[in-house]
Scaffold this active site. Sequence first.
Site, PDB file in Angstrom:
ATOM      1  N   GLY A 136     -14.580   1.051  11.107  1.00  0.00           N
ATOM      2  CA  GLY A 136     -15.293  -0.472  10.585  1.00  0.00           C
ATOM      3  C   GLY A 136     -15.963  -0.155   9.219  1.00  0.00           C
ATOM      4  CB  ILE A 169     -11.461  -3.511  12.311  1.00  0.00           C
ATOM      5  CG1 ILE A 169     -12.371  -3.876  11.253  1.00  0.00           C
ATOM      6  CG2 ILE A 169     -11.574  -2.272  13.020  1.00  0.00           C
ATOM      7  CD1 ILE A 169     -12.494  -3.055  10.042  1.00  0.00           C
ATOM      8  CB  THR A 170      -5.751  -1.019  12.261  1.00  0.00           C
ATOM      9  OG1 THR A 170      -5.271  -1.771  10.997  1.00  0.00           O
ATOM     10  CG2 THR A 170      -4.802  -0.583  13.233  1.00  0.00           C
ATOM     11  CG  ASN A 246      -9.238  10.232  -0.747  1.00  0.00           C
ATOM     12  OD1 ASN A 246      -8.288   9.490  -1.129  1.00  0.00           O
ATOM     13  ND2 ASN A 246     -10.180  10.758  -1.322  1.00  0.00           N
ATOM     14  CB  ALA A 248      -6.339   6.564   6.008  1.00  0.00           C
ATOM     15  CD  GLU A 369      -6.906   2.711   5.017  1.00  0.00           C
ATOM     16  OE1 GLU A 369      -7.860   3.054   4.387  1.00  0.00           O
ATOM     17  OE2 GLU A 369      -6.632   2.591   6.039  1.00  0.00           O
ATOM     18  CG  PHE A 389     -13.896   1.239 -10.351  1.00  0.00           C
ATOM     19  CD1 PHE A 389     -13.277   0.686  -9.501  1.00  0.00           C
ATOM     20  CD2 PHE A 389     -13.731   2.617 -10.889  1.00  0.00           C
ATOM     21  CE1 PHE A 389     -12.307   1.367  -8.728  1.00  0.00           C
ATOM     22  CE2 PHE A 389     -12.805   3.329 -10.182  1.00  0.00           C
ATOM     23  CZ  PHE A 389     -11.855   2.693  -9.245  1.00  0.00           C
TER      24      PHE A 389
END
Length: 390
Positions: A136, A169-170, A246, A248, A369, A389
Amino acid sequence: MANSQSVDELFAIDSLLDDEERQIRDTVRKFGNERIRPHIADWFEEGTVPARELAKELGSLGLLGMHLEGYGCAGTSATAYGLACLELEAIDSGIRSLVSVQGSLAMFAIWKYGSEEQKQQWLPGMAEGSLIGCFGLTEADYGSNPGGMLTRAKRDGDDWILNGSKMWITNGPVADVAVVWAQTDDKVRGFVVPTDTPGFTANTVKKKLSLRASVTGELVFDDTRLPADAMLPEARGLSGPLSCLNEARFGIIFGAMGAARDCLEAAVEYSQTRNIFDKPLAGYQLTQAKIANMALELGKGELLAIHLGRLKDAGELKPEQVSIGKLNNVREAIDIARECRTILAANGITLEYPALRHANNLESVLTYEGTSEVHQLIVGKALTGIDAFR
């Protein structure tokens, strides 16, 4: 066709792999084709997946947290893990997501930043698939900017009180444990939250057009009381959850190429047997040009993935290199899926063929991701030295 080659043969991919890596790849491919492929179109159409059942089967193959050492994990190379992700996503991105969220997010966070007690309590069961984890970090209004998260953990004596919510959230609605990141008076910290804790609720996200063979949820924390030892002791600040991302993202670099390969194989086979004006569709120059261009991008993406895998195994992989891999391979995979759909024509919009299912799934992979824009800025900063950014 007797003289046709696969992209892997064209690029001599097997020559870059050792015996163990080829064996793992072939085992996962066989499992996916025999156990999951016959059902995946129905699961996608129905918006369901037998996550608990599959987790146990995937765990029995040693695929959950497979690149981690100890605690029942297989301890394979990162490259072997990537190849497993490729084969799983060749079936469906939702299946690869189940594995990568379990191993590269939830398990990795506990393995990397947890106490020995936390590792012993959770990792063996997660490795065998009897326990499912979720991760989460993302909130409804804070995806690309996780530092702005509103979820907060406050001290109450020796305990922590957690309030807030997490979105997209998978595994969330089926998880036994959630690794949750929250603002505290001492920067962002991670917490191991058993999902039967009072004040914890997981709501299933419905009506998805993508990743339908995957369980997605919203996690809600309403004065959720946690003991002091629920906090991950070794993670302080955003560097903790970002390092998990990173991990994932690395699996996605390989996985996206699996989705692309499955689309291309289906399109090539269809073009060889579909007759147009009395000859196979594959016999037309425009069709071969499409196939050749897609094969080039697929092969280059696989070579990039293996190269990054070797760097990771050597302990030399940099975050910006992970961004290069995800940016390129997901972008090319979704283009390949869409182009394959044009070869399949009207048949391509059905679940009888995989192209549009993969294309829909890759729409999610494109933005989770780290969106393509985020990865462009990471690469841009690496090349210019300037952070754009803000």
